[in-house]
Design a protein around this motif. Structure first.
Motif, PDB file in Angstrom:
ATOM      1  N   GLU A   1       0.847  -1.308   0.041  1.00  0.00           N
ATOM      2  CA  GLU A   1       0.034   0.054  -0.145  1.00  0.00           C
ATOM      3  C   GLU A   1       0.785   1.377   0.022  1.00  0.00           C
ATOM      4  OE1 GLU A   1      -2.876   0.237   3.387  1.00  0.00           O
ATOM      5  OE2 GLU A   1      -3.331  -2.037   2.903  1.00  0.00           O
ATOM      6  N   ARG A   2       2.022   1.107   0.537  1.00  0.00           N
ATOM      7  CA  ARG A   2       2.929   2.303   0.674  1.00  0.00           C
ATOM      8  C   ARG A   2       3.499   2.640  -0.714  1.00  0.00           C
ATOM      9  NH1 ARG A   2       8.045   0.461   4.132  1.00  0.00           N
ATOM     10  NH2 ARG A   2       6.199  -0.160   5.260  1.00  0.00           N
TER      11      ARG A   2
ATOM     12  N   ALA B   1       0.555   4.035  -3.094  1.00  0.00           N
ATOM     13  CA  ALA B   1      -0.068   5.442  -2.442  1.00  0.00           C
ATOM     14  C   ALA B   1       1.364   6.728  -3.077  1.00  0.00           C
ATOM     15  CB  ALA B   1      -0.127   5.684  -1.139  1.00  0.00           C
TER      16      ALA B   1
ATOM     17  N   ASP C   1       0.958   6.756  -6.723  1.00  0.00           N
ATOM     18  CA  ASP C   1      -0.278   7.692  -7.244  1.00  0.00           C
ATOM     19  C   ASP C   1       0.420   9.224  -6.988  1.00  0.00           C
ATOM     20  OD1 ASP C   1      -1.920   5.656  -7.960  1.00  0.00           O
ATOM     21  OD2 ASP C   1      -2.776   5.719  -5.694  1.00  0.00           O
ATOM     22  N   GLU C   2       0.940   9.554  -5.890  1.00  0.00           N
ATOM     23  CA  GLU C   2       1.210  11.069  -5.815  1.00  0.00           C
ATOM     24  C   GLU C   2       2.312  11.368  -6.676  1.00  0.00           C
ATOM     25  OE1 GLU C   2       1.330  14.532  -3.801  1.00  0.00           O
ATOM     26  OE2 GLU C   2      -0.065  12.962  -3.669  1.00  0.00           O
TER      27      GLU C   2
END
Length: 243
Positions: A76-77, A80, A83-84
């Motif tokens: 998940e890290r 994310a 995505d950023e």
């Protein structure tokens, strides 16, 4: 962004950029360059030096690289974080000139690099052009003047995390380790293992060590710590081979 060019630039030496890569940098309308904080400002300057060496005159647009969220599970890290980064690419390009956008990618865009995965997150899916570059593994074996593989031997490329968790893969004679900030070779029984290590490969700051793992391992740990303290950052890799 209708055209996105991912240009492999090798390990920091302007001479690693192929003629095709140099031509692409000259033809791009915009070049995206990340900033990773004051301690790593020379990474951005290396990209600028490569642009100057190629004779590129594209408009340069900077963006600040985000930090990973350590509170999230690893998968998940990373999701994310990607995505950023994609969001910041879009934000940085607002108002930029029309035309191809180039990203300078360390090594080769296809080997242990996430730029292609980040590009897949962009809306409208720009047309991708990937220009290969010299990988850290090529630079490593060249610096040590050794072959990548043994005769008819299997080679596996892995990460420090997997080496720590899984050990030496069965049936593999040569093991190449990427993305290892923890000297994970320390977790292996050293008997019968040779190591070839390099940092800042192909650059004036290049540091090399090799030998039996039991002897060379402590030297590598010390050289790595000294190089990181001196430069504030470090890019390194190593190859392990059983006798």
């Amino acid at each position: 962004m209708r055209d996105l060019w991912l240009v492999g630039i090798g390990t920091g030496n302007p001479g690693h950029v192929t003629l095709e890569g140099q031509q692409a940098l000259r033809e791009a309308a915009v070049v995206l360059i990340p900033r990773k904080g004051a301690a790593k400002e020379d990474l951005a300057e290396l990209r600028h030096a490569i642009l100057r060496a190629a004779g590129a005159e594209a408009r340069v647009v900077h963006f600040d690289m985000p930090e990973r969220d350590p509170s999230l599970p690893y998968g998940e890290r990373v999701d994310a974080w990607h995505d950023e980064i994609a969001r910041r690419w879009q934000q940085a390009l607002e108002g930029a000139p029309e035309g191809p956008v180039a990203l300078l990618v360390w090594g080769d865009p296809g080997l242990y690099d996430s730029t292609l995965r980040i590009a897949a997150r962009l809306p409208g899916q720009p047309k991708l052009r990937v220009i290969p570059g010299i990988t850290a593994l090529q630079a490593l074996t060249s610096a040590h003047a050794i072959p990548f593989n043994q005769i008819n031997g299997a080679v596996q490329v892995t990460t420090g995390r997997r080496l720590r968790d899984e050990g030496w893969p069965e049936g593999v004679g040569t093991l190449c380790v990427m993305l290892d900030g923890e000297c994970s070779f320390r977790t292996l029984p050293p008997e019968g293992v040779q190591i070839w290590w390099g940092a800042f490969l192909g650059m004036p700051e290049q540091v090399l060590e090799h030998g039996p793992l039991a002897d060379a391992g402590p030297r590598i740990i010390a050289a790595r710590a000294e190089a990181r303290a001196r430069h504030g950052w470090l890019m390194d890799t190593y190859l392990l081979r059983r006798d």
